[in-house]
Write a protein that holds these residues in place. Structure first.
Motif, PDB file in Angstrom:
ATOM      1  N   LYS A  71      17.563  -1.694  25.372  1.00  0.00           N
ATOM      2  CA  LYS A  71      16.958  -1.628  24.042  1.00  0.00           C
ATOM      3  C   LYS A  71      17.997  -1.765  22.943  1.00  0.00           C
ATOM      4  O   LYS A  71      17.773  -2.444  21.942  1.00  0.00           O
ATOM      5  N   VAL A 110      15.663   6.109  19.197  1.00  0.00           N
ATOM      6  CA  VAL A 110      16.686   5.071  19.234  1.00  0.00           C
ATOM      7  C   VAL A 110      16.077   3.839  19.888  1.00  0.00           C
ATOM      8  O   VAL A 110      15.238   3.967  20.783  1.00  0.00           O
ATOM      9  N   LYS A 112      13.798   4.021   7.489  1.00  0.00           N
ATOM     10  CA  LYS A 112      14.148   4.083   8.907  1.00  0.00           C
ATOM     11  C   LYS A 112      13.271   3.096   9.643  1.00  0.00           C
ATOM     12  O   LYS A 112      12.048   3.072   9.485  1.00  0.00           O
ATOM     13  N   ILE A 153      12.505   1.947  13.358  1.00  0.00           N
ATOM     14  CA  ILE A 153      12.766   2.321  14.741  1.00  0.00           C
ATOM     15  C   ILE A 153      12.280   1.211  15.674  1.00  0.00           C
ATOM     16  O   ILE A 153      11.424   0.402  15.316  1.00  0.00           O
ATOM     17  N   ASP A 206      13.326  -1.764  18.904  1.00  0.00           N
ATOM     18  CA  ASP A 206      14.354  -2.760  19.232  1.00  0.00           C
ATOM     19  C   ASP A 206      14.356  -3.945  18.256  1.00  0.00           C
ATOM     20  O   ASP A 206      15.001  -4.955  18.493  1.00  0.00           O
ATOM     21  N   ILE A 233       9.053   5.663   8.183  1.00  0.00           N
ATOM     22  CA  ILE A 233       9.386   5.026   9.452  1.00  0.00           C
ATOM     23  C   ILE A 233       8.601   3.742   9.651  1.00  0.00           C
ATOM     24  O   ILE A 233       7.397   3.670   9.449  1.00  0.00           O
ATOM     25  N   GLU A 234       9.323   2.746   9.997  1.00  0.00           N
ATOM     26  CA  GLU A 234       8.712   1.463  10.341  1.00  0.00           C
ATOM     27  C   GLU A 234       8.997   1.202  11.817  1.00  0.00           C
ATOM     28  O   GLU A 234      10.130   1.334  12.275  1.00  0.00           O
ATOM     29  N   GLU A 235       7.947   0.911  12.540  1.00  0.00           N
ATOM     30  CA  GLU A 235       8.136   0.701  13.972  1.00  0.00           C
ATOM     31  C   GLU A 235       8.215  -0.789  14.268  1.00  0.00           C
ATOM     32  O   GLU A 235       7.364  -1.560  13.842  1.00  0.00           O
ATOM     33  N   THR A 236       9.250  -1.175  14.983  1.00  0.00           N
ATOM     34  CA  THR A 236       9.479  -2.619  15.154  1.00  0.00           C
ATOM     35  C   THR A 236       9.718  -3.013  16.600  1.00  0.00           C
ATOM     36  O   THR A 236      10.392  -4.006  16.870  1.00  0.00           O
ATOM     37  N   GLY A 237       9.196  -2.231  17.511  1.00  0.00           N
ATOM     38  CA  GLY A 237       9.417  -2.609  18.906  1.00  0.00           C
ATOM     39  C   GLY A 237       9.679  -1.410  19.776  1.00  0.00           C
ATOM     40  O   GLY A 237       9.469  -0.260  19.350  1.00  0.00           O
ATOM     41  N   ALA A 238      10.123  -1.655  20.974  1.00  0.00           N
ATOM     42  CA  ALA A 238      10.306  -0.577  21.956  1.00  0.00           C
ATOM     43  C   ALA A 238      11.402   0.386  21.512  1.00  0.00           C
ATOM     44  O   ALA A 238      12.415  -0.024  20.947  1.00  0.00           O
ATOM     45  N   TYR A 239      11.150   1.681  21.747  1.00  0.00           N
ATOM     46  CA  TYR A 239      12.184   2.687  21.430  1.00  0.00           C
ATOM     47  C   TYR A 239      11.971   3.881  22.353  1.00  0.00           C
ATOM     48  O   TYR A 239      10.986   3.983  23.073  1.00  0.00           O
ATOM     49  N   LEU A 243       5.627   9.912  14.561  1.00  0.00           N
ATOM     50  CA  LEU A 243       5.901   8.693  15.317  1.00  0.00           C
ATOM     51  C   LEU A 243       4.597   7.993  15.663  1.00  0.00           C
ATOM     52  O   LEU A 243       3.676   8.608  16.178  1.00  0.00           O
ATOM     53  N   PRO A 244       4.530   6.750  15.361  1.00  0.00           N
ATOM     54  CA  PRO A 244       3.247   6.048  15.476  1.00  0.00           C
ATOM     55  C   PRO A 244       2.792   5.767  16.904  1.00  0.00           C
ATOM     56  O   PRO A 244       1.603   5.713  17.155  1.00  0.00           O
TER      57      PRO A 244
END
Lengths: 99, 584
Positions: free
Chosen positions: A19, A61, A74, A76, A78, B113-119, B152-153
């Motif tokens: 990731k 992360v 922020k 979050i 990959d 928080i912006e979610e943009t893929g695997a975490y 966390l979305p």
């Protein structure tokens, strides 16, 4: 014009995982595409100085934090979803993203 | 299955390693504490004390069991938390400085928080791991991890990460408390945390009934160990969290042969001459104004005079009022308060739920360690709530006091009336728990009301069956024999009047008697005099008789001699005649 980069980006990772490698590659590509010459990237591995995670409140992360320009965002994940990364960084894409 | 048995301190070792919480009552219910090295879920609605329970677990772990702990908070920040727990007497700042406790505030706001893929949540793990390592923590609190759901979305990622988190904590051998908000309906938590924390689940609950709220705790699940399954009331007091301690279910408390005085000599006399047994429970019941509190206060004063500590839980009068009022009947409580032998705790019955009152009592008794406890009146405390839980709760109290060898004086207010039936007593149902039961009554005769007392029962001693009049004066409490006779029992001035009347009658009777005696005596004297006269007469007669006899004898003698003389003379004459005639 200005030499001072408008985008000071900090990428938090935890070790060299799939990731984190993907996130760095994605970030680099997005910045080169949209912010060429206007950015710096600092990669922080939380495994090295864990104390830093407290200050930036990093839980997930990879997390990308945009410093220097308020408000701190922020991002979050990959960074594989480019459109959302740009929204997160508050960047108007140079080429119109698909709706 | 094995029967559930509540642990008494030194029984067989627990089935699982336990981490004692140090929280009063909780360790008893869980037979030793929370599962060591495993996470425990504490679920409950907002404001029911989850954070306080978790914090006390850490503080006591650090201070009493040398197990440092990390408090990771997701809602309050560290300053707020420190301020909140200071009210429980915990000095977190100090513990943090001494590296016994680490506080970590995790701040999440979804809008950032912006979610943009695997975490994943490795950042949280690293942060937690660092906090744990920095003080060598053995305990951890996550309060409340559910905030992550808001922040966390991606719920799927979050769930798998939580699962990983709890496994990770187990692998590290951390005894953790995870708090969770109560869910809607039957759900234990809003986000189903119980799915991940399977070892121990404790549910806290806050209920309002008759405008009084009671907090309750229940161990919903505790894998691999026996535990109490009931709901236990608890309270967050000035010395922290306390769950109403559950005493052993067995009736095996020690008993004392020692007797303690009630402070009223004649009452002691009624109770086999020596008062009640130490550690027994005494119920004083009576209608309003029969003097229940006075007896209770006297009992406490006497305890203090013996040098014992005494605690007075008053639910009707304030402390100052009690002191003033008792002084009017010669009971001065103030010096004992000043000396620290007497503790008066006055509060409104409606201030707390009845079980919480018990928790307060437990707290005070545990700290103050009195030998005698008075609850005045216990009926107000319990009977305001007309529910079936009262008896077991009261039973727990009495049982516990007995176990602690504390003599208990409980007063009970019965509904009024001159001679209330025994069934009017709201405590008649629990009277079987009492060792001694004194019944006070008002008896209304001849326009006045007087107090009477009798011993309804008193286990283990010969006790009087007599009704006594109970007199309160500025000299104190005294018992007086009532007037019993002619199918009547008289008290007060009626008794006095009757007694005076009887005294008068008795005097009269005595005078009459004396008069009769005197009469008889004089009569006898008269007779004796008569006898003397008669005797004198008889003596005189006798003397006369003797005289006559003597005279007669003399007469006879004389006559005989005279005759003889005559004969002799005649013989002489004849001889002379014969001589003269010549014929002798």
């Amino acid at each position: 014009m200005s030499i001072v980069p408008a985008f000071k980006l900090r990428l938090y990772i935890a070790g060299h995982t799939a990731k984190s490698v993907a996130a760095f590659a994605n970030l680099h590509r997005i910045c080169e595409t949209h912010l060429a010459g206007q950015y710096t990237i600092e990669v922080i591995d939380l495994r090295e100085p864990p104390q830093l995670a407290v200050g930036d409140q990093i839980l997930a992360v990879p997390t990308l934090v945009r410093c220097l320009s308020e408000p701190i965002k922020k991002i979050i994940g990959d960074l594989s979803n480019e459109a959302r990364v740009l929204v997160g960084l508050d960047i108007k894409p140079s080429t119109q993203a698909t709706a | 299955m094995a029967t559930i048995k509540l642990k008494v301190a030194d029984e067989k070792p627990p089935s699982l390693p336990k981490a004692p919480t140090g929280i009063v009552g909780l360790d008893e219910i869980t037979a030793g504490g929370l599962p060591a090295g495993r996470p425990t879920l504490i679920a409950g609605s907002a404001g029911c004390g989850k954070t306080m329970l978790a914090m006390e677990f850490l503080v006591r772990g650090a201070t009493e069991f040398s197990e440092p702990g990390v408090f990771m908070m997701f809602e309050e920040n560290a300053d707020e938390l420190i301020a909140n727990v200071r009210s429980l007497g915990f000095d977190l700042d100090d513990l943090v400085t001494r590296k016994m406790i680490a506080l970590d505030h995790v701040h999440i706001e979804r809008s950032d928080i912006e979610e943009t893929g695997a975490y994943d949540l490795e950042g949280l793990f690293i942060r937690l791991g660092h906090a744990i390592d920095s003080i060598g923590a053995k305990r951890l609190v996550l309060d409340t991890v559910e905030a992550l759901f808001a922040g966390l979305p991606n719920e799927a990622i979050l769930r798998s990460e939580l699962r990983r988190l709890f496994r990770w904590l187990k692998d590290r051998g951390i005894t953790a408390i995870i708090t969770g908000e109560k869910g809607d309906g039957t759900a234990i938590t809003r986000h189903g945390l119980e799915e991940y924390v399977a070892d121990c689940v404790i549910v806290l609950d806050q209920r309002v009934r008759d405008q009084i709220s009671t907090r309750r705790l229940r161990v919903l699940k505790y894998r691999g160990t026996a535990h109490g399954t009931n709901e236990y009331p608890f309270m967050i007091g000035t010395s922290g969290f306390s769950v109403l301690p559950v005493t052993s279910l067995q009736l095996d408390h020690r008993v004392s042969q020692q007797r303690v005085s009630t402070g009223v000599q004649r009452l002691d006399e009624m109770l086999g001459g020596q008062g009640v047994f130490r550690g027994s429970s005494v119920l004083i019941s009576g209608s309003p104004g029969t003097g229940k509190s006075s007896i209770a206060a006297k009992f406490l004063e006497t305890a203090c005079q013996r040098g014992d500590r005494a605690a007075y839980f008053a639910y009707e009068e304030s402390k100052a009022q009690i002191v003033r009022n008792m002084r009017s009947i010669g009971i001065d409580l103030e010096p004992w308060i000043d000396k620290g032998l007497l503790e008066i705790h006055a509060s409104r019955p409606t201030h707390l739920g009845h079980e919480q009152h018990l928790v307060v009592m437990h707290d005070l008794v545990r700290v103050f360690k009195p030998a005698v406890v008075a609850v005045d009146p216990i009926s107000n405390l319990f009977m305001a709530h007309d529910d079936a839980e009262v008896k077991p709760t009261l039973m727990r109290l009495i049982d516990w006091l007995k176990t602690e060898q504390i003599t208990a004086v409980l007063t009970s207010l019965t509904s009024g009336g001159a001679s209330p039936s025994e069934l009017d007593d709201p405590l008649v149902g629990v009277s079987s728990l009492m060792d001694t039961w004194l019944l006070l009554r008002n008896s209304e005769i001849a326009g006045e009301r007087n107090r009477t007392i009798f011993v309804r029962k008193s286990r283990g001693m010969a006790h009087s069956n007599q009704v006594r009049e109970f007199v309160l004066s500025d000299k104190g409490i005294d018992l007086v024999d009532v007037y019993v006779g002619r199918d009547r029992v008289l008290t007060g001035s009626a008794r006095m009047a009757q007694e005076a009347q009887e005294r008068a009658a008795a005097t009269l009777h005595a005078q009459d008697h004396e008069r009769k005696l005197r009469l008889l005596a004089s009569k006898r004297k008269a007779i004796e005099a008569q006898i003397a006269v008669l005797r004198a007469e008889a003596e005189a007669d006798e003397a006369e008789l003797d005289f006559i006899v003597a005279e007669q004898t003399l007469q006879n003698t004389i006559e005989n001699r005279d005759n003889a003389d005559i004969i002799r003379r005649r013989v002489g004459i004849a001889r002379m005649n014969a001589i003269a005639t010549g014929n002798p």
